[in-house]
Motif scaffolding. Structure first.
Motif, PDB file in Angstrom:
ATOM      1  N   ILE A 132       0.842  -1.205   0.000  1.00  0.00           N
ATOM      2  CA  ILE A 132       0.000   0.000   0.000  1.00  0.00           C
ATOM      3  C   ILE A 132       0.872   1.247   0.000  1.00  0.00           C
ATOM      4  CG2 ILE A 132      -1.598   1.358   1.413  1.00  0.00           C
ATOM      5  CD1 ILE A 132      -2.931  -1.290   2.208  1.00  0.00           C
ATOM      6  N   ALA A 133       1.959   1.218   0.767  1.00  0.00           N
ATOM      7  CA  ALA A 133       2.870   2.365   0.801  1.00  0.00           C
ATOM      8  C   ALA A 133       3.430   2.635  -0.595  1.00  0.00           C
ATOM      9  CB  ALA A 133       4.011   2.103   1.784  1.00  0.00           C
ATOM     10  N   GLN A 134       3.704   1.581  -1.352  1.00  0.00           N
ATOM     11  CA  GLN A 134       4.201   1.761  -2.725  1.00  0.00           C
ATOM     12  C   GLN A 134       3.151   2.440  -3.591  1.00  0.00           C
ATOM     13  OE1 GLN A 134       5.957  -1.994  -4.269  1.00  0.00           O
ATOM     14  NE2 GLN A 134       5.903  -2.684  -2.137  1.00  0.00           N
ATOM     15  N   GLY A 135       1.884   1.978  -3.452  1.00  0.00           N
ATOM     16  CA  GLY A 135       0.816   2.556  -4.262  1.00  0.00           C
ATOM     17  C   GLY A 135       0.603   4.028  -3.973  1.00  0.00           C
ATOM     18  N   VAL A 136       0.630   4.400  -2.688  1.00  0.00           N
ATOM     19  CA  VAL A 136       0.454   5.807  -2.324  1.00  0.00           C
ATOM     20  C   VAL A 136       1.587   6.643  -2.901  1.00  0.00           C
ATOM     21  CG1 VAL A 136       0.402   7.439  -0.394  1.00  0.00           C
ATOM     22  CG2 VAL A 136      -0.855   5.278  -0.225  1.00  0.00           C
ATOM     23  N   ARG A 137       2.790   6.145  -2.785  1.00  0.00           N
ATOM     24  CA  ARG A 137       3.975   6.894  -3.248  1.00  0.00           C
ATOM     25  C   ARG A 137       3.961   7.077  -4.774  1.00  0.00           C
ATOM     26  NH1 ARG A 137       7.826   9.555  -4.439  1.00  0.00           N
ATOM     27  NH2 ARG A 137       9.799   9.783  -3.345  1.00  0.00           N
ATOM     28  N   HIS A 138       3.454   6.086  -5.501  1.00  0.00           N
ATOM     29  CA  HIS A 138       3.382   6.212  -6.959  1.00  0.00           C
ATOM     30  C   HIS A 138       2.422   7.323  -7.367  1.00  0.00           C
ATOM     31  CE1 HIS A 138       5.947   2.865  -7.512  1.00  0.00           C
ATOM     32  NE2 HIS A 138       5.055   1.906  -7.306  1.00  0.00           N
ATOM     33  N   VAL A 139       1.360   7.509  -6.584  1.00  0.00           N
ATOM     34  CA  VAL A 139       0.372   8.544  -6.898  1.00  0.00           C
ATOM     35  C   VAL A 139       0.802   9.902  -6.373  1.00  0.00           C
ATOM     36  CG1 VAL A 139      -2.036   9.258  -6.529  1.00  0.00           C
ATOM     37  CG2 VAL A 139      -1.497   6.850  -6.931  1.00  0.00           C
ATOM     38  N   GLU A 140       1.477   9.912  -5.221  1.00  0.00           N
ATOM     39  CA  GLU A 140       1.906  11.163  -4.591  1.00  0.00           C
ATOM     40  C   GLU A 140       3.418  11.134  -4.377  1.00  0.00           C
ATOM     41  OE1 GLU A 140      -0.427  12.562  -1.243  1.00  0.00           O
ATOM     42  OE2 GLU A 140      -1.955  11.055  -1.679  1.00  0.00           O
TER      43      GLU A 140
END
Length: 629
Positions: A441-449
């Motif tokens: 999930i941390a990876q997904g958030v970082r890819h968007v922001e």
């Protein structure tokens, strides 16, 4: 035979030993954990026991043993079945040679789980037979029946106890160790036409599975665990269908009817394949049926189907509507009593001819769904769970919070004690989904922001269970995040079971521990730091430095769980020095700290572990005396 006072999980473990279980594997998860602990403690030579790294691994270890003709047991809780679903779904198509029992402990409530799930529905989906015990003695007998059924039909069998069965106690008769069943596994016999799951094999076996389950539906109608009891008196044309712990609640309430009248009673101990012939005998001649079950309206749906298939005009009431049963959550004696009272005719006005009275189920409204959730008892004060006094996770979260203060940061949590890091004043858990998910999930958030700094917290046990793949994914896909491994050297939330990073097995053997640092470096991480979180100055500076590194980097906060290692010295407050700023209370939220009537802070010595975190936070040095390990 002899008598023992046993917890339900202990009874399941002893039942498996009495059945001659050879190989036992599982992953700890409340309410299932004590099954393996009992087997490990009371096993005899020749029985192998392990805590696997996750439920999928446990299922596959047990399958290999069953392929070899051994009797195998695998344990987990209901959400763990999600992890083990892949091998189980395929295993049903391949089949087994020895007996294989899958104990899945459901958690209505949920009391200690992320979700409520009903394994009866999963069993039907997977086409795997399911046995559903109602008490401790039932659980002891049914695990033995499950091995017999599994071995005879060459299929895994699910045993589905719920929390009140797992953790209930009862004095029951058990078999002496000298009389336990003996197995003589043949060993693995190579046969690719049987053990290699090609599409042609699956197609052929699918047809056989459907035929088998249809046959089992008929045979299980005669299974001793399935009960059909006649109705008496004014309730003779009414029926109650139930299962699991709800059976006890129903029996207790019916026993209180002064005139001795009671409805026809069906107890379903084999929800899948459903005992259709028994259900027909139960339904014939009834006007209405109340279904009391946990969790899904599983029996209710089956009875509606049976009524339609056999042309029976019976009103079926349950969780889907028409009765005062909540749509979710576990049953209770109060809810069941209230619902039965609404369903059955009052004792004082019961008609003489045995037909439903005007106040019975013939009226259009029993109670509106949800009415049973009324005030059955005084509301208790809310006592949210908190991290223990002295828990090193508090220090870890606080170090990251201080280091990242003022920066746009997301903190992705995980399943374990450290989920409690979401509570104020720490407020350090922004997401929590399922085991190991925080890293991805941390990876997904970082890819968007891209302007957000991403932290992923994971415990040492969860790291081995399902966290490693997330780290591999992050490294391979060039993510930018800080992994924080909260290593307290145990699986704390479920009762302090060992895991690969500790160096001790379920059977007490001392083995080489798996190094988290080496695993991370083996994946490819070059920045891996290990620090004691209770050394706050070092911990904060480490977080600041490591978080500035590019790519995937890791901090391992290593400090033992306070339940396992308690320092002798305790911290104390010098009231003359304390200025009443309450920073220690407001920043840490430690349950050992409290505010006196005069506004100064005091420490509860019965809870304090002397971790020294509050001493390091106090701006005037008013707290001292602790002893950090």
């Amino acid at each position: 035979m002899h008598r023992e006072f046993l917890m339900g999980n202990e009874a399941i473990g002893l039942g498996a030993l009495a059945a001659g279980v050879d190989v036992v594997a599982g992953y700890p998860g409340t309410p299932s954990t004590e099954v393996i602990e009992t087997i490990a403690r009371r096993r005899q030579a020749g029985t192998y026991v392990e805590w696997s790294v996750n439920e999928k691994s446990a299922m596959e270890v047990a399958a290999g043993a069953a392929y070899s003709g051994a009797r195998a047991l695998v344990t987990m809780k209901q959400v763990g079945l999600n992890v083990a679903a892949d091998p189980l779904m395929s295993l049903e198509y391949v089949g087994v040679k020895g007996g294989m029992v899958v104990v899945v402990a459901d958690d209505p409530g949920p009391i200690s789980s992320q979700t409520e799930q009903d394994t009866r529905t999963f069993g039907m989906f997977a086409k795997v037979p399911v046995l559903d015990p109602s008490g401790v003695a039932d659980a002891y007998a049914m695990v033995q029946d499950a091995f017999e059924l599994s071995e005879r039909e060459h299929t895994p069998v699910i045993l589905r106890p719920t929390t009140r069965v797992d953790h209930g106690y009862e004095s029951i008769e058990v078999i002496d160790p000298g009389e336990w069943h003996e197995t003589h596994p043949e060993g693995f016999v190579k046969d690719s036409s049987r053990w290699v799951i090609f599409p042609r094999l699956s197609t052929a076996n699918h047809a056989l599975i459907e035929e088998r389950n249809e046959r089992l539906s008929r045979e299980l109608s005669a299974y001793a665990g399935n009960l059909l009891e006649p109705g008496v008196g004014s309730c003779a044309r009414l029926g109650v269908a139930t299962q699991g712990a709800s059976l006890g609640y129903v029996r207790d309430r019916l026993a209180e009817r002064a005139d001795g009248s009671c409805p026809r009673l069906l107890r379903v101990a084999t929800p899948f394949p459903f005992p259709e012939e028994l259900a027909v005998r139960f339904l014939e001649g009834l006007d209405a049926v109340l279904v009391v079950e946990e969790l899904d309206p599983y029996i209710e749906r089956q009875l509606v189907y049976v009524c339609g298939r056999h042309g029976l005009r019976v009103r079926v009431l349950g969780r889907m509507g028409g009765a005062a049963l909540p749509r979710s959550g576990e049953m209770s004696p109060e809810v069941v009593a209230r619902c039965l009272d609404a369903f059955l005719p009052p004792v004082e006005s019961a008609p003489d001819d045995g037909a439903p009275g005007a106040d019975g189920p013939g009226r259009e409204a029993l109670l509106a769904p949800g009415d049973a959730k009324g005030d059955l008892a005084p509301q208790l004060p809310v006592r949210p769970p908190v991290l223990c006094a002295g828990c090193p996770h508090r220090a870890s979260f606080y170090a990251v919070k201080v280091a990242m203060r003022g920066r746009k940061t997301v903190f992705c949590g995980d399943i374990g004690c450290y989920t409690l890091g979401n509570a104020k004043p720490l407020d350090m858990c922004d997401t929590c989904l399922c085991m190991g998910a925080g890293i991805n999930i941390a990876q997904g958030v970082r890819h968007v922001e891209p302007d957000t700094r991403a932290f992923a917290f994971v415990g040492d046990s969860t790291f081995f269970a399902s966290g490693i793949t997330g780290v591999v994914n992050a490294f391979y896909n060039q993510a930018d995040l800080t992994l924080v491994v909260l290593d307290n050297s145990t699986t704390a939330m479920t009762g302090h079971q060992p895991h690969p990073g500790i160096g001790r097995t379920a059977m007490g053997e001392v083995v080489e521990r798996v190094s988290i640092e080496r695993v991370l470096r083996g994946i490819g991480l070059t920045c891996v730091e290990t620090v004691d979180p209770l050394d706050q100055e070092l911990a904060v500076s480490t977080v600041r430095r490591v978080s500035e590194e590019p790519g995937v980097k890791a901090i391992i906060f290593r400090s033992p769980c306070v339940v396992l290692a308690r320092p002798a010295a305790r911290s104390r407050v010098d009231l003359a020095t304390c200025i009443g700023c309450r920073r220690c209370v407001g920043e840490l939220g430690c349950p050992a700290l409290f505010v006196r009537p005069d506004g100064k802070v005091q420490i509860d010595e019965t809870q304090c572990t002397g971790c020294t975190l509050c001493e390091q936070v106090c701006p005037v040095g008013a707290i001292s005396g602790g002893e950090r390990l």
